[in-house]
Design a protein around this motif. Structure first.
Motif, PDB file in Angstrom:
ATOM      1  N   GLU A  30       0.859  -1.183   0.000  1.00  0.00           N
ATOM      2  CA  GLU A  30       0.000   0.000   0.000  1.00  0.00           C
ATOM      3  C   GLU A  30       0.895   1.232   0.000  1.00  0.00           C
ATOM      4  O   GLU A  30       1.689   1.427   0.919  1.00  0.00           O
ATOM      5  N   LYS A  32       1.190   5.511  -0.844  1.00  0.00           N
ATOM      6  CA  LYS A  32       0.567   6.794  -1.161  1.00  0.00           C
ATOM      7  C   LYS A  32       1.393   7.438  -2.259  1.00  0.00           C
ATOM      8  O   LYS A  32       2.568   7.748  -2.074  1.00  0.00           O
ATOM      9  N   LEU A  38      -4.038   5.890  -2.778  1.00  0.00           N
ATOM     10  CA  LEU A  38      -3.387   4.733  -2.181  1.00  0.00           C
ATOM     11  C   LEU A  38      -3.314   3.647  -3.241  1.00  0.00           C
ATOM     12  O   LEU A  38      -4.334   3.101  -3.649  1.00  0.00           O
TER      13      LEU A  38
END
Length: 229
Positions: A30, A32, A38
């Motif tokens: 995951e 950013k 995300l």
């Protein structure tokens, strides 16, 4: 014959995804990203940072360009990431068996004009003929626009863009997504092809056929469903 050639290209794309994973350039989890989203995967071509890795990367670039069939006379690498890509891919092209010993010129630009010596912002071979712009990915298209302006100002023709990965991803907010991906918009705006070594579709194909990474398949598929083209 067409089937055989298609199989070779699929194999090349699959091999590149494996190579990117081995080098830690492609990762799953995951992340950013710059857009604020995300993402279940992250691709950072800057992590191809050893001689062997960059040499292999250049071979992938060279093969993708030759296989595309797009006519070209030289390469242009926009500062800064495009500079080593243009240089190493020119070396790989000079050694490519299908080019019969053609020696491919390359050039790149500086971010700031040099006031002494030869001056200006351009370094390398004179921009002429059909020029391929080489970069890692296309995000906003800013680098391509600047490169197109530089090439046209020199009287040469921007003939295509060569990138490592086509994210196949629409820009914008979740409420107002663009209708096309950055790659599609660049291709339509400048009327030239964008050639990629691999794409998000190839990453998904690799996940579907690799049991060790099967856990990431659903999250990548969901991300593509939401943001993909």
């Amino acid at each position: 014959m067409h089937f055989i050639w298609k199989h070779i290209m699929l194999s090349q794309r699959n091999e590149f995804v494996r190579f990117a994973l081995e080098q830690g350039v492609l990762r799953f989890g995951e992340f950013k990203v710059k857009s604020g989203r995300l993402s279940p995967y992250f691709f950072n071509a800057g992590l191809f940072n050893s001689g062997a890795a960059v040499g292999r990367l250049a071979q992938f670039y060279a093969q993708a360009l030759v296989s595309s069939g797009v006519p070209f006379d030289m390469l242009f690498g926009p500062a800064y990431k495009g500079i080593p890509l243009a240089a190493t891919t020119a070396v790989a092209l000079a050694q490519h068996p299908d080019l019969a010993g053609r020696d491919i010129p390359f050039a790149f630009n500086r971010k700031e004009a040099k006031a002494h010596g030869e001056g200006g912002t351009l370094v390398g071979a004179p921009l002429q003929g059909k020029v391929i712009i080489i970069d890692d990915v296309i995000t906003a298209g800013t680098s391509v626009r600047e490169s197109v302006d530089i090439i046209r100002a020199a009287g040469a023709e921007p003939a295509g863009v060569l990138i490592a990965l086509d994210r196949m991803e629409r820009a914008g907010t979740d409420q107002q997504l663009s209708s096309h991906s950055a790659v599609q918009e660049v291709s339509q705006k400048y009327g030239m092809p964008v050639i990629s070594i691999a794409s998000l579709a190839d990453i998904m194909f690799y996940l579907e056929n690799n049991s060790e990474l099967a856990a990431h398949q659903q999250s990548v598929a969901a991300y593509r469903q939401k943001y993909g083209v």
